[in-house]
Design a protein around this motif. Structure first.
Motif, PDB file in Angstrom:
ATOM      1  N   ILE A 148       0.830  -1.202   0.000  1.00  0.00           N
ATOM      2  CA  ILE A 148       0.000   0.000   0.000  1.00  0.00           C
ATOM      3  C   ILE A 148       0.867   1.257   0.000  1.00  0.00           C
ATOM      4  O   ILE A 148       0.546   2.251  -0.657  1.00  0.00           O
ATOM      5  CB  ILE A 148      -0.962  -0.025   1.197  1.00  0.00           C
ATOM      6  N   ALA A 206       0.778   4.254  -2.683  1.00  0.00           N
ATOM      7  CA  ALA A 206       0.634   5.662  -2.309  1.00  0.00           C
ATOM      8  C   ALA A 206       1.751   6.501  -2.914  1.00  0.00           C
ATOM      9  O   ALA A 206       1.513   7.611  -3.422  1.00  0.00           O
ATOM     10  CB  ALA A 206       0.631   5.799  -0.785  1.00  0.00           C
ATOM     11  N   ARG A 209      -2.685   9.661   1.445  1.00  0.00           N
ATOM     12  CA  ARG A 209      -2.066   8.456   2.023  1.00  0.00           C
ATOM     13  C   ARG A 209      -2.998   7.816   3.049  1.00  0.00           C
ATOM     14  O   ARG A 209      -3.104   6.591   3.137  1.00  0.00           O
ATOM     15  CB  ARG A 209      -0.726   8.814   2.661  1.00  0.00           C
ATOM     16  N   TRP A 220      -5.604   5.710   1.212  1.00  0.00           N
ATOM     17  CA  TRP A 220      -5.144   4.388   0.779  1.00  0.00           C
ATOM     18  C   TRP A 220      -5.110   3.415   1.955  1.00  0.00           C
ATOM     19  O   TRP A 220      -5.509   2.251   1.811  1.00  0.00           O
ATOM     20  CB  TRP A 220      -3.744   4.496   0.165  1.00  0.00           C
ATOM     21  N   VAL A 264      -4.310  -3.674  -5.409  1.00  0.00           N
ATOM     22  CA  VAL A 264      -3.133  -2.807  -5.528  1.00  0.00           C
ATOM     23  C   VAL A 264      -2.565  -2.876  -6.944  1.00  0.00           C
ATOM     24  O   VAL A 264      -2.243  -1.849  -7.552  1.00  0.00           O
ATOM     25  CB  VAL A 264      -2.068  -3.212  -4.488  1.00  0.00           C
TER      26      VAL A 264
END
Length: 256
Positions: free
Chosen positions: A194, A198, A225, A228, A238
């Protein structure tokens, strides 16, 4: 970052990892280790401790819980500490201007038990003694744990906070049974995956001039951020988001 002993053993997913972010005193690290072992927690990660590591004061305070310190990871920064977790809680006593879900310790540990029973790796962040976690730290979490303390005196000692969460973990796991993943055949995204997503979007949006005006850019990046981290994404999700952004960039370049 030294290898986490839990990565090589069957106990890796049996309880949450405890992440101490920039702890200031060795005594508090040792006391946190004792609190962890009281309730069956034994995976500790230490991020950028102020007084270095190893710390004799931590060892002295840990007493019979020294094995928690012996197996602890020393991490240079938070992304390294969180990289292999699928779900991360951040502990804070202060209200935050974020969209991250907020749980009581009891509800958080029930959720942690469910996720761990489904084979996921769960981490819990605890901030430094003086001021707690910063917004940039919390933006990397999937959820927040807030303790309903006295608003006139909300400060909790680091080891006290670890003890409280550990107690709720123990309560939550007395009757928990293994559950099947809700989405068979999928793997939840790790914090590292993740974080890379980001970074990818932030870099491309920066190039496109999205973060405007300049004085609001940092707050916009923080909210992005945080967004996410709040999504319950799988590794497949993703990859799809990466592919979407790459295609948009290719389409723009070819149009130019």
């Amino acid at each position: 970052m030294r290898p986490w002993l839990g990565d090589m053993g069957q106990g890796m997913t049996q309880n949450p990892g405890t992440i101490l972010v920039r702890p200031q005193m060795g005594e508090n690290i040792g006391a946190a280790a004792r609190a962890m072992l009281n309730f069956g927690l034994d995976h500790m990660r230490i991020v950028a401790p102020r007084d270095g590591w190893p710390n004799p004061a931590a060892v002295a305070m840990a007493s019979g819980a020294g094995r928690v310190l012996d197996a602890a990871l020393l991490c240079d920064d938070l992304p390294a500490a969180l990289g292999d977790f699928h779900f991360v809680f951040a502990t804070t006593a202060r209200p935050r201007d974020m969209t991250t879900p907020v749980y009581s310790p009891e509800a958080a540990m029930r959720l942690a038990a469910e996720k761990i029973a489904a084979g996921q790796r769960v981490g819990i962040m605890f901030g430094p003694e003086r001021a707690g976690l910063e917004n940039d730290d919390i933006a990397r979490a999937n959820a927040i744990i807030t303790v309903p303390v006295n608003p006139e005196y909300p400060s909790l000692n680091l080891a006290q906070c670890v003890l409280l969460v550990g107690y709720e973990w123990r309560r939550a796991t007395q009757e928990i049974t293994a559950v099947e993943p809700s989405m068979p055949g999928t793997e939840p995204a790790t914090a590292q995956e993740i974080a890379h997503l980001a970074d990818h979007y932030e870099d491309r949006l920066e190039e496109a001039g999205f973060f405007f005006p300049a004085h609001k850019a940092q707050a916009m990046k923080l909210k992005l951020r945080n967004m996410w981290s709040s999504f319950p994404m799988t590794a497949q999700d993703v990859r799809m988001f990466h592919g979407m952004m790459r295609q948009l960039v290719r389409w723009k370049d070819s149009a130019d």
